[in-house]
Design a protein around this motif. Structure first.
Motif, PDB file in Angstrom:
ATOM      1  N   PHE A  73       0.830  -1.205   0.000  1.00 56.23           N
ATOM      2  CA  PHE A  73       0.000   0.000   0.000  1.00 56.23           C
ATOM      3  C   PHE A  73       0.866   1.258   0.000  1.00 56.23           C
ATOM      4  O   PHE A  73       0.638   2.189  -0.759  1.00 56.23           O
ATOM      5  CB  PHE A  73      -0.913   0.019   1.232  1.00 56.23           C
ATOM      6  CG  PHE A  73      -1.875  -1.128   1.323  1.00 56.23           C
ATOM      7  CD1 PHE A  73      -3.037  -1.138   0.563  1.00 56.23           C
ATOM      8  CD2 PHE A  73      -1.630  -2.196   2.173  1.00 56.23           C
ATOM      9  CE1 PHE A  73      -3.941  -2.183   0.645  1.00 56.23           C
ATOM     10  CE2 PHE A  73      -2.524  -3.246   2.272  1.00 56.23           C
ATOM     11  CZ  PHE A  73      -3.678  -3.250   1.505  1.00 56.23           C
ATOM     12  N   SER A  74       1.876   1.282   0.852  1.00 52.37           N
ATOM     13  CA  SER A  74       2.647   2.507   1.081  1.00 52.37           C
ATOM     14  C   SER A  74       3.489   2.925  -0.119  1.00 52.37           C
ATOM     15  O   SER A  74       3.781   4.111  -0.286  1.00 52.37           O
ATOM     16  CB  SER A  74       3.543   2.346   2.307  1.00 52.37           C
ATOM     17  OG  SER A  74       4.519   1.332   2.114  1.00 52.37           O
ATOM     18  N   ILE A  75       3.871   1.992  -0.965  1.00 49.47           N
ATOM     19  CA  ILE A  75       4.704   2.353  -2.119  1.00 49.47           C
ATOM     20  C   ILE A  75       4.016   3.369  -3.023  1.00 49.47           C
ATOM     21  O   ILE A  75       4.650   4.247  -3.602  1.00 49.47           O
ATOM     22  CB  ILE A  75       5.099   1.087  -2.933  1.00 49.47           C
ATOM     23  CG1 ILE A  75       6.037   1.457  -4.085  1.00 49.47           C
ATOM     24  CG2 ILE A  75       3.862   0.356  -3.456  1.00 49.47           C
ATOM     25  CD1 ILE A  75       7.339   2.087  -3.659  1.00 49.47           C
ATOM     26  N   TRP A  76       2.683   3.320  -3.090  1.00 47.66           N
ATOM     27  CA  TRP A  76       1.960   4.238  -3.990  1.00 47.66           C
ATOM     28  C   TRP A  76       1.830   5.632  -3.384  1.00 47.66           C
ATOM     29  O   TRP A  76       1.599   6.597  -4.102  1.00 47.66           O
ATOM     30  CB  TRP A  76       0.601   3.643  -4.366  1.00 47.66           C
ATOM     31  CG  TRP A  76       0.806   2.287  -4.969  1.00 47.66           C
ATOM     32  CD1 TRP A  76       0.458   1.081  -4.454  1.00 47.66           C
ATOM     33  CD2 TRP A  76       1.499   2.010  -6.191  1.00 47.66           C
ATOM     34  NE1 TRP A  76       0.878   0.063  -5.278  1.00 47.66           N
ATOM     35  CE2 TRP A  76       1.527   0.601  -6.349  1.00 47.66           C
ATOM     36  CE3 TRP A  76       2.104   2.804  -7.165  1.00 47.66           C
ATOM     37  CZ2 TRP A  76       2.128  -0.018  -7.443  1.00 47.66           C
ATOM     38  CZ3 TRP A  76       2.705   2.183  -8.262  1.00 47.66           C
ATOM     39  CH2 TRP A  76       2.713   0.790  -8.379  1.00 47.66           C
ATOM     40  N   ASN A  77       2.027   5.734  -2.061  1.00 44.90           N
ATOM     41  CA  ASN A  77       2.151   7.061  -1.455  1.00 44.90           C
ATOM     42  C   ASN A  77       3.502   7.667  -1.809  1.00 44.90           C
ATOM     43  O   ASN A  77       3.603   8.852  -2.150  1.00 44.90           O
ATOM     44  CB  ASN A  77       2.012   6.978   0.063  1.00 44.90           C
ATOM     45  CG  ASN A  77       0.645   6.509   0.498  1.00 44.90           C
ATOM     46  OD1 ASN A  77       0.412   5.315   0.611  1.00 44.90           O
ATOM     47  ND2 ASN A  77      -0.266   7.439   0.739  1.00 44.90           N
ATOM     48  N   ALA A  78       4.537   6.840  -1.723  1.00 50.58           N
ATOM     49  CA  ALA A  78       5.881   7.315  -2.052  1.00 50.58           C
ATOM     50  C   ALA A  78       5.964   7.765  -3.507  1.00 50.58           C
ATOM     51  O   ALA A  78       6.646   8.745  -3.827  1.00 50.58           O
ATOM     52  CB  ALA A  78       6.906   6.218  -1.775  1.00 50.58           C
ATOM     53  N   LEU A  79       5.235   7.059  -4.390  1.00 52.03           N
ATOM     54  CA  LEU A  79       5.276   7.379  -5.820  1.00 52.03           C
ATOM     55  C   LEU A  79       4.228   8.413  -6.232  1.00 52.03           C
ATOM     56  O   LEU A  79       4.270   8.923  -7.343  1.00 52.03           O
ATOM     57  CB  LEU A  79       5.081   6.099  -6.639  1.00 52.03           C
ATOM     58  CG  LEU A  79       6.205   5.063  -6.510  1.00 52.03           C
ATOM     59  CD1 LEU A  79       5.785   3.739  -7.128  1.00 52.03           C
ATOM     60  CD2 LEU A  79       7.491   5.572  -7.154  1.00 52.03           C
ATOM     61  N   ARG A  80       3.266   8.681  -5.343  1.00 50.59           N
ATOM     62  CA  ARG A  80       2.204   9.669  -5.595  1.00 50.59           C
ATOM     63  C   ARG A  80       1.268   9.266  -6.734  1.00 50.59           C
ATOM     64  O   ARG A  80       0.843  10.084  -7.542  1.00 50.59           O
ATOM     65  CB  ARG A  80       2.799  11.033  -5.919  1.00 50.59           C
ATOM     66  CG  ARG A  80       3.081  11.945  -4.758  1.00 50.59           C
ATOM     67  CD  ARG A  80       4.209  11.534  -3.889  1.00 50.59           C
ATOM     68  NE  ARG A  80       4.639  12.653  -3.036  1.00 50.59           N
ATOM     69  CZ  ARG A  80       5.618  12.585  -2.182  1.00 50.59           C
ATOM     70  NH1 ARG A  80       6.289  11.465  -2.012  1.00 50.59           N
ATOM     71  NH2 ARG A  80       5.942  13.643  -1.441  1.00 50.59           N
ATOM     72  N   PHE A  81       0.908   7.975  -6.808  1.00 52.94           N
ATOM     73  CA  PHE A  81      -0.027   7.499  -7.825  1.00 52.94           C
ATOM     74  C   PHE A  81      -1.412   7.306  -7.197  1.00 52.94           C
ATOM     75  O   PHE A  81      -1.517   6.913  -6.039  1.00 52.94           O
ATOM     76  CB  PHE A  81       0.435   6.159  -8.404  1.00 52.94           C
ATOM     77  CG  PHE A  81       1.541   6.268  -9.425  1.00 52.94           C
ATOM     78  CD1 PHE A  81       2.491   7.277  -9.355  1.00 52.94           C
ATOM     79  CD2 PHE A  81       1.651   5.346 -10.443  1.00 52.94           C
ATOM     80  CE1 PHE A  81       3.519   7.368 -10.275  1.00 52.94           C
ATOM     81  CE2 PHE A  81       2.673   5.420 -11.376  1.00 52.94           C
ATOM     82  CZ  PHE A  81       3.616   6.432 -11.288  1.00 52.94           C
TER      83      PHE A  81
END
Length: 521
Positions: A460-468
């Motif tokens: 889940f958190s990877i898409w916060n880091a990538l802003r998608f």
């Protein structure tokens, strides 16, 4: 040497797989006898989408008062068991509903008003960390016990402006910083599908309530999966909107002036048809940037998928999670003109480290924030106190304090890796393609087991880091009766593609499944 490492890692995964099973077995011995059951759903009105409720109020098939009263009655049934809602404004909500009904009956509300207020007369809820006038705003911190908000967060004000009627605020973990919902003020929230299981966090009270039909829609926030983790665990739809489109004023300590932040606002609903109109309300004047009115031809969408990011910090994926993703891929392969294509990005194995780096850049000071910004707490002192005499903070907060002492992630490497991964993804994702991505290694497990598996939120958190932008989509129930699901990811500003695919998956697999029997008797 690389071959030796490969086999050692395979052995590690096998050991960890069985350790996870042992954890579940041991916690099950304690919790299984404590399971409770929520009442069946007697009023079919509770199973309606927010969009349908608004339509029936508009066409006078239902009154707003009847709708609001139905959800209040349901909250009173389930909340003593689930502990989802922590403060309420039921009398004020009913009064607002009666005023709306009166204005509709006398013709003071026209068709134009309904267009401008798409959720007129429909109740909603929001998390306790999001300011709502007159309601609890403690953030789960003992120092803020009894604190009430004196204003509405911008997102709450937007939904009220759209005609929504606020019922109350729901439970959260301390300062929203954990993947289970519990705090010293309001206690632990339980999962309506199985009360011995985690509801996720930080928007766990909200999703628990919505899944139990105590609210038709809710506002969530997301910095590391806080909308999507609980949406997955409670079997509802949750969407993380493209960054920087919703003002953040009134979310914990946020001022609304933040720019480069991972925090997003988003909707939580039982049905996919509510996602787009809810997002339109939340983003307001920025709706044109998402092109929400443009029709999406699902058959023309190119579907990509990742089966396993191979993140060494996460538990091994169980077969039912792989099977869920495979079913989604197969279903879409029969609908879309282009065959779905599997992608492999080596840098996804760093998703844990990448999020840890970007969370360290957020304009907050955790040690000061957990002390209600009255000066930094002494981490060592609080950790020792917690594990000896107890204190004002949860074990999850202690984990976050301990985590601060780990070696920081190299900034040059993190920025370069993030940019490379984003560039690789954007070479595939455009205005006509999406990525299917796993949600978690397994469905919601027993309470507090997240402390032993703290990095299982990495997908889940990877898409916060990538802003998608990402939509969490429910995909039926597991063999144990717990919700399954996958994530649908799109390029920034292509949120509407997520909604289109979510709708198709809902059509194919049923979407939200009520946690109890639905009966009109």
């Amino acid at each position: 040497m690389s071959e030796v490492r490969y086999y050692l890692f395979k052995i590690f995964l096998i050991i960890r797989y069985y350790v996870d099973l042992l954890i579940d077995k041991l916690f099950g011995l304690y919790y299984d006898s404590k399971r409770q059951y929520i009442p069946r759903i007697k009023n079919p009105l509770l199973m309606e989408s927010a969009t349908n409720l608004a339509k029936k109020i508009r066409t006078r098939k239902l009154t707003s008062e009847d709708v609001v009263q139905a959800f209040i009655d349901r909250i009173k049934e389930v909340n003593p068991i689930l502990n989802s809602l922590v403060d309420q404004r039921f009398e004020d909500a009913l009064k607002e509903a009666r005023e709306i009904d009166k204005d509709i009956a006398t013709g003071h509300i026209s068709d134009v008003d309904f267009l401008e207020k798409p959720f007129l007369g429909v109740p909603f809820t929001t998390k306790e960390s999001t300011a709502a006038t007159g309601l609890s705003w403690t953030l789960g911190l003992v120092k803020r016990r009894g604190r009430k908000a004196t204003f509405d967060a911008e997102c709450v004000a937007s939904v009220k402006k759209a005609g929504g009627i606020l019922l109350g605020v729901s439970n959260i973990p301390q300062l929203n910083m954990w993947q289970e919902t519990s705090n010293p003020i309001y206690g632990l929230t339980k999962n309506p599908y199985n009360t011995t299981r985690n509801v996720g966090g930080s928007t766990g009270g909200e999703t628990s309530l919505i899944a139990a039909c105590g609210s038709p829609m809710g506002i969530g926030t997301d910095i590391g999966g806080s909308i999507r983790i609980p949406s997955f665990m409670c079997g509802v739809f949750g969407h993380k909107i493209t960054n920087n489109l919703v003002n953040l004023k009134g979310l914990t300590f946020r001022s609304g002036e933040e720019r480069d932040t991972m925090v997003c606002v988003g909707p939580l609903v039982k049905y996919s048809e509510d996602l787009l109109p809810f997002v339109r309300v939340l983003v307001g004047k920025n709706a044109n940037q998402l092109r929400l009115d443009e029709p999406v031809q699902t058959k023309n969408i190119k579907v990509y998928f990742v089966t396993n990011p191979k993140d060494p910090f996460m538990s091994p994926f169980r077969e039912e999670m792989h099977s869920t993703l495979k079913k989604a891929v197969k279903h879409l392969s029969e609908l879309c003109d282009q065959k779905p294509e599997e992608l492999i990005f080596e840098d996804l194995k760093y998703q844990s480290k990448l999020w840890q780096y970007w969370i360290s850049l957020e304009t907050t000071n955790f040690c000061n924030d957990i002390n209600d910004r009255q000066g930094e707490v002494n981490s060592i002192h609080e950790i020792i106190k917690h594990f000896t005499f107890g204190g004002d903070f949860t074990t999850a907060t202690m984990f976050n304090l301990i985590n601060r002492y780990f070696k920081p992630v190299d900034s040059k490497w993190a920025i370069e890796t993030t940019n490379n991964l984003k560039e690789a993804l954007l070479s595939k994702l455009n205005e006509n393609s999406v990525l299917l991505y796993p949600s978690a290694p397994f469905p919601a497990s027993y309470h507090h087991t997240a402390l032993l598996r703290p990095y299982n939120f990495d997908c889940f958190s990877i898409w916060n880091a990538l802003r998608f932008p990402v939509t969490q989509v429910p995909m039926g129930l597991s063999q144990d009766g717990m919700p399954l699901g996958i994530q649908v990811v799109a390029a920034p500003y292509q949120d509407r593609l997520c909604f289109a695919i979510a709708k198709e998956l809902e059509n194919g697999f049923g979407g939200y499944v009520a946690p109890v029997i639905v009966s009109d008797k």
